[in-house]
Scaffold this motif. Structure first.
Motif, mmCIF file in Angstrom:
data_model
loop_
_atom_site.group_PDB
_atom_site.id
_atom_site.type_symbol
_atom_site.label_atom_id
_atom_site.label_comp_id
_atom_site.label_asym_id
_atom_site.label_seq_id
_atom_site.Cartn_x
_atom_site.Cartn_y
_atom_site.Cartn_z
ATOM 1 N N ASP A 51 35.172 42.018 37.205
ATOM 2 C CA ASP A 51 34.367 42.227 36.016
ATOM 3 C C ASP A 51 33.438 40.734 35.850
ATOM 4 N N SER A 52 34.178 39.658 35.971
ATOM 5 C CA SER A 52 33.338 38.399 35.635
ATOM 6 C C SER A 52 32.421 38.277 36.791
ATOM 7 N N GLU A 53 32.718 38.400 38.045
ATOM 8 C CA GLU A 53 31.938 37.924 39.042
ATOM 9 C C GLU A 53 30.710 38.981 39.308
ATOM 10 N N ASP A 55 29.459 40.621 36.527
ATOM 11 C CA ASP A 55 28.599 40.332 35.267
ATOM 12 C C ASP A 55 27.628 38.758 35.773
ATOM 13 N N ASP A 56 28.380 38.317 36.511
ATOM 14 C CA ASP A 56 27.492 37.034 37.107
ATOM 15 C C ASP A 56 26.553 37.170 38.037
ATOM 16 N N LYS A 98 38.455 31.421 42.574
ATOM 17 C CA LYS A 98 38.176 32.748 42.417
ATOM 18 C C LYS A 98 38.981 33.748 43.325
#
Length: 147
Positions: A51-53, A55-56, A98
């Protein structure tokens, strides 16, 4: 049914310049894997790190193409202190932060494979007892029944 975890670079492989044979083959293998997930042959795990990667990702097109895989996944790995502790252990093997979190998520969810197109990450296969880390081509070769 195999439980698999694809890291962020694997989801992004079809967007890479398709000017090298390895990239073309990894892209095709990744698409085959995703087809098998959609057919229910393999079970997909998604995580907070994906999700984080995603979204970035600066490319809206890539974000929107990758985002639906979260809903296709049969399981979700949430952030937790034990994930972060396990990731710290994996970083001792030379994994980036990560990548170590991806691995910790895959291990926590008891995945059979973590699939990546990152050569440095893939080279850690065998050093970490908890998980088979392979590229999409190796995954197809290992899991396809010979005919």
């Amino acid at each position: 049914m195999l439980r698999i975890y694809l890291d962020n670079c694997c989801y992004n492989r079809p967007f890479d310049e398709q000017d090298q044979n390895l990239i073309i083959l990894e892209t095709e293998a990744k698409l085959i894997i995703q087809s098998k997930i959609k057919k229910g042959i393999h079970s997909l795990v998604w995580s907070f790190m994906l999700d984080s990667e995603n979204d970035d990702n600066p490319s809206e097109e890539k974000r929107e193409v990758i985002k639906p895989w979260k809903m296709i996944a049969s399981e979700y790995c949430s952030a937790s202190p034990d994930i972060l502790e396990k990731a710290k252990e994996y970083m001792k093997f030379g994994l980036k932060h990560k990548d170590a979190i991806h691995l910790a998520c895959a291990v926590k969810q008891k995945c059979d494979y973590l699939i990546t197109t990152d050569k440095k990450f893939n080279n850690k296969n065998g050093l970490i007892q908890d998980m088979k880390i392979v590229n999409p081509i190796a995954f197809i070769l290992e899991t396809e029944e010979s005919k």
